[in-house]
Write a protein that holds these residues in place. Sequence first.
Motif, PDB file in Angstrom:
ATOM      1  N   LEU A 200       0.811  -1.217   0.000  1.00  0.00           N
ATOM      2  CA  LEU A 200       0.000   0.000   0.000  1.00  0.00           C
ATOM      3  C   LEU A 200       0.845   1.269   0.000  1.00  0.00           C
ATOM      4  CD1 LEU A 200      -2.575  -1.126   2.718  1.00  0.00           C
ATOM      5  CD2 LEU A 200      -2.989  -1.033   0.256  1.00  0.00           C
ATOM      6  N   ALA A 201       2.162   1.119  -0.188  1.00  0.00           N
ATOM      7  CA  ALA A 201       3.068   2.261  -0.041  1.00  0.00           C
ATOM      8  C   ALA A 201       2.708   3.418  -0.978  1.00  0.00           C
ATOM      9  CB  ALA A 201       4.511   1.812  -0.275  1.00  0.00           C
ATOM     10  N   VAL A 202       2.460   3.127  -2.241  1.00  0.00           N
ATOM     11  CA  VAL A 202       2.126   4.183  -3.199  1.00  0.00           C
ATOM     12  C   VAL A 202       0.780   4.816  -2.850  1.00  0.00           C
ATOM     13  CG1 VAL A 202       1.634   4.685  -5.612  1.00  0.00           C
ATOM     14  CG2 VAL A 202       3.497   3.126  -5.023  1.00  0.00           C
ATOM     15  N   ALA A 203      -0.185   3.982  -2.473  1.00  0.00           N
ATOM     16  CA  ALA A 203      -1.509   4.499  -2.111  1.00  0.00           C
ATOM     17  C   ALA A 203      -1.432   5.390  -0.871  1.00  0.00           C
ATOM     18  CB  ALA A 203      -2.468   3.338  -1.864  1.00  0.00           C
ATOM     19  N   ILE A 204      -0.581   5.023   0.089  1.00  0.00           N
ATOM     20  CA  ILE A 204      -0.411   5.842   1.296  1.00  0.00           C
ATOM     21  C   ILE A 204       0.177   7.205   0.936  1.00  0.00           C
ATOM     22  CG2 ILE A 204       0.910   6.035   3.447  1.00  0.00           C
ATOM     23  CD1 ILE A 204       0.619   2.982   3.728  1.00  0.00           C
ATOM     24  N   ALA A 205       1.208   7.207   0.079  1.00  0.00           N
ATOM     25  CA  ALA A 205       1.823   8.473  -0.338  1.00  0.00           C
ATOM     26  C   ALA A 205       0.822   9.347  -1.098  1.00  0.00           C
ATOM     27  CB  ALA A 205       3.046   8.194  -1.207  1.00  0.00           C
ATOM     28  N   ASN A 206       0.043   8.742  -1.981  1.00  0.00           N
ATOM     29  CA  ASN A 206      -0.962   9.513  -2.729  1.00  0.00           C
ATOM     30  C   ASN A 206      -2.020  10.104  -1.811  1.00  0.00           C
ATOM     31  OD1 ASN A 206       0.206   9.089  -5.235  1.00  0.00           O
ATOM     32  ND2 ASN A 206      -0.966   7.227  -5.647  1.00  0.00           N
ATOM     33  N   HIS A 207      -2.422   9.327  -0.806  1.00  0.00           N
ATOM     34  CA  HIS A 207      -3.438   9.821   0.127  1.00  0.00           C
ATOM     35  C   HIS A 207      -2.901  10.995   0.943  1.00  0.00           C
ATOM     36  CE1 HIS A 207      -6.707  10.189   2.757  1.00  0.00           C
ATOM     37  NE2 HIS A 207      -6.583   9.096   3.491  1.00  0.00           N
ATOM     38  N   LEU A 208      -1.618  10.950   1.297  1.00  0.00           N
ATOM     39  CA  LEU A 208      -1.032  12.033   2.081  1.00  0.00           C
ATOM     40  C   LEU A 208      -1.034  13.359   1.318  1.00  0.00           C
ATOM     41  CD1 LEU A 208       2.003  10.213   3.750  1.00  0.00           C
ATOM     42  CD2 LEU A 208      -0.001  11.125   4.920  1.00  0.00           C
ATOM     43  N   VAL A 209      -0.858  13.300  -0.005  1.00  0.00           N
ATOM     44  CA  VAL A 209      -0.770  14.539  -0.781  1.00  0.00           C
ATOM     45  C   VAL A 209      -2.088  14.938  -1.433  1.00  0.00           C
ATOM     46  CG1 VAL A 209       1.691  14.231  -1.210  1.00  0.00           C
ATOM     47  CG2 VAL A 209       0.049  13.289  -2.836  1.00  0.00           C
ATOM     48  N   THR A 210      -3.005  13.988  -1.593  1.00  0.00           N
ATOM     49  CA  THR A 210      -4.279  14.319  -2.244  1.00  0.00           C
ATOM     50  C   THR A 210      -5.456  14.327  -1.283  1.00  0.00           C
ATOM     51  OG1 THR A 210      -4.804  12.011  -2.807  1.00  0.00           O
ATOM     52  CG2 THR A 210      -3.447  13.249  -4.374  1.00  0.00           C
ATOM     53  N   GLY A 211      -5.343  13.543  -0.199  1.00  0.00           N
ATOM     54  CA  GLY A 211      -6.457  13.455   0.737  1.00  0.00           C
ATOM     55  C   GLY A 211      -7.507  12.447   0.340  1.00  0.00           C
ATOM     56  N   PHE A 212      -7.254  11.692  -0.729  1.00  0.00           N
ATOM     57  CA  PHE A 212      -8.229  10.709  -1.204  1.00  0.00           C
ATOM     58  C   PHE A 212      -7.602   9.322  -1.202  1.00  0.00           C
ATOM     59  CE2 PHE A 212      -9.454  14.723  -3.157  1.00  0.00           C
ATOM     60  CZ  PHE A 212     -10.797  14.798  -2.796  1.00  0.00           C
ATOM     61  N   PRO A 213      -8.129   8.396  -0.399  1.00  0.00           N
ATOM     62  CA  PRO A 213      -7.552   7.050  -0.351  1.00  0.00           C
ATOM     63  C   PRO A 213      -8.037   6.200  -1.516  1.00  0.00           C
ATOM     64  CG  PRO A 213      -9.407   7.177   1.149  1.00  0.00           C
ATOM     65  CD  PRO A 213      -9.233   8.559   0.567  1.00  0.00           C
ATOM     66  N   SER A 214      -7.179   5.266  -1.917  1.00  0.00           N
ATOM     67  CA  SER A 214      -7.603   4.279  -2.902  1.00  0.00           C
ATOM     68  C   SER A 214      -8.545   3.281  -2.226  1.00  0.00           C
ATOM     69  CB  SER A 214      -6.388   3.534  -3.465  1.00  0.00           C
ATOM     70  OG  SER A 214      -5.774   2.757  -2.434  1.00  0.00           O
ATOM     71  N   ALA A 215      -9.194   2.449  -3.031  1.00  0.00           N
ATOM     72  CA  ALA A 215     -10.140   1.477  -2.471  1.00  0.00           C
ATOM     73  C   ALA A 215      -9.427   0.495  -1.549  1.00  0.00           C
ATOM     74  CB  ALA A 215     -10.847   0.735  -3.599  1.00  0.00           C
ATOM     75  N   ASP A 216      -8.240   0.033  -1.952  1.00  0.00           N
ATOM     76  CA  ASP A 216      -7.500  -0.925  -1.125  1.00  0.00           C
ATOM     77  C   ASP A 216      -7.064  -0.297   0.194  1.00  0.00           C
ATOM     78  OD1 ASP A 216      -7.815  -2.821  -3.061  1.00  0.00           O
ATOM     79  OD2 ASP A 216      -5.806  -2.584  -3.908  1.00  0.00           O
ATOM     80  N   LEU A 217      -6.593   0.936   0.141  1.00  0.00           N
ATOM     81  CA  LEU A 217      -6.151   1.611   1.364  1.00  0.00           C
ATOM     82  C   LEU A 217      -7.335   1.892   2.288  1.00  0.00           C
ATOM     83  CD1 LEU A 217      -4.009   2.945   3.084  1.00  0.00           C
ATOM     84  CD2 LEU A 217      -4.278   5.028   1.705  1.00  0.00           C
ATOM     85  N   GLU A 218      -8.433   2.314   1.714  1.00  0.00           N
ATOM     86  CA  GLU A 218      -9.628   2.581   2.523  1.00  0.00           C
ATOM     87  C   GLU A 218     -10.108   1.308   3.224  1.00  0.00           C
ATOM     88  OE1 GLU A 218     -13.752   5.126   2.035  1.00  0.00           O
ATOM     89  OE2 GLU A 218     -12.892   4.156   0.272  1.00  0.00           O
TER      90      GLU A 218
END
Length: 241
Positions: free
Chosen positions: A68-86
């Motif tokens: 989930l590393a990429v999804a975590i980084a994206n969520h930190l900068v966009t505020g929107f989690p991916s389905a897997d991260l959520e």
Amino acid sequence: MTLKLVAVSAGLSVPSSTRLLADRLTESVRGFLGELPGGAGATGPAGAVDGAVDASDVEVRVVELRELAVAIANHLVTGFPSADLEEAIEAVTEADGLIAVTPVFSASYSGLFKSFFDLIDPDALTGKPVLVGATGGTPRHSLVLEHALRPLFAYLRAEVVPTAVYAASEDWGGNGDPLTDTLPTRITRAGRQLARAMLDAAQSPTAAASAEPDLSALLSSVSPRSAPGTDGAPLDPLPSA
């Protein structure tokens, strides 16, 4: 009674000693959930267990943060989690017990580990039983459990069990000597403590409800002093100056 046990592993390699420790801790907790009485005071007549947990009633989920590393980084900068991260965050917040294991980087938890828990609402883990663990190349880093991991989950108001487990590289090649090969003993003790905390927490909602005072009955038993002109006695006059 079905309980949800979630293990969070922040290991980066495959295979990973961090994931191995998470799996060992999970096995220990799951085993004790099937052996211990089903919560504080939950024993029936003749010592029968009321609400004991069968091994098949324990839902186990392992969250691999590496995936989930990429999804975590994206969520930190966009505020929107991916389905897997959520889904992973939801699994952690809805778990009855949590195991959190990280490799030691620069004498602390890894950045990936911290970033994941930064995404969780500060109130979401309040009162949740948590077992913390860490892995490293040398026993000298074992204090990371007390100066980094335990304060992190104290801030999140989780209930961290007394025994935290650190595994150095040399711990995986034990010779079975109980005086030097202590990792299995620590895993067993920590697993028992988390299982006990999970069972007690599962019983606490009904216990807390039954122990909560009836405020309406309490208020109705208090008779306010009557005002002048009502059926009750008048108020006492104020003393003269």
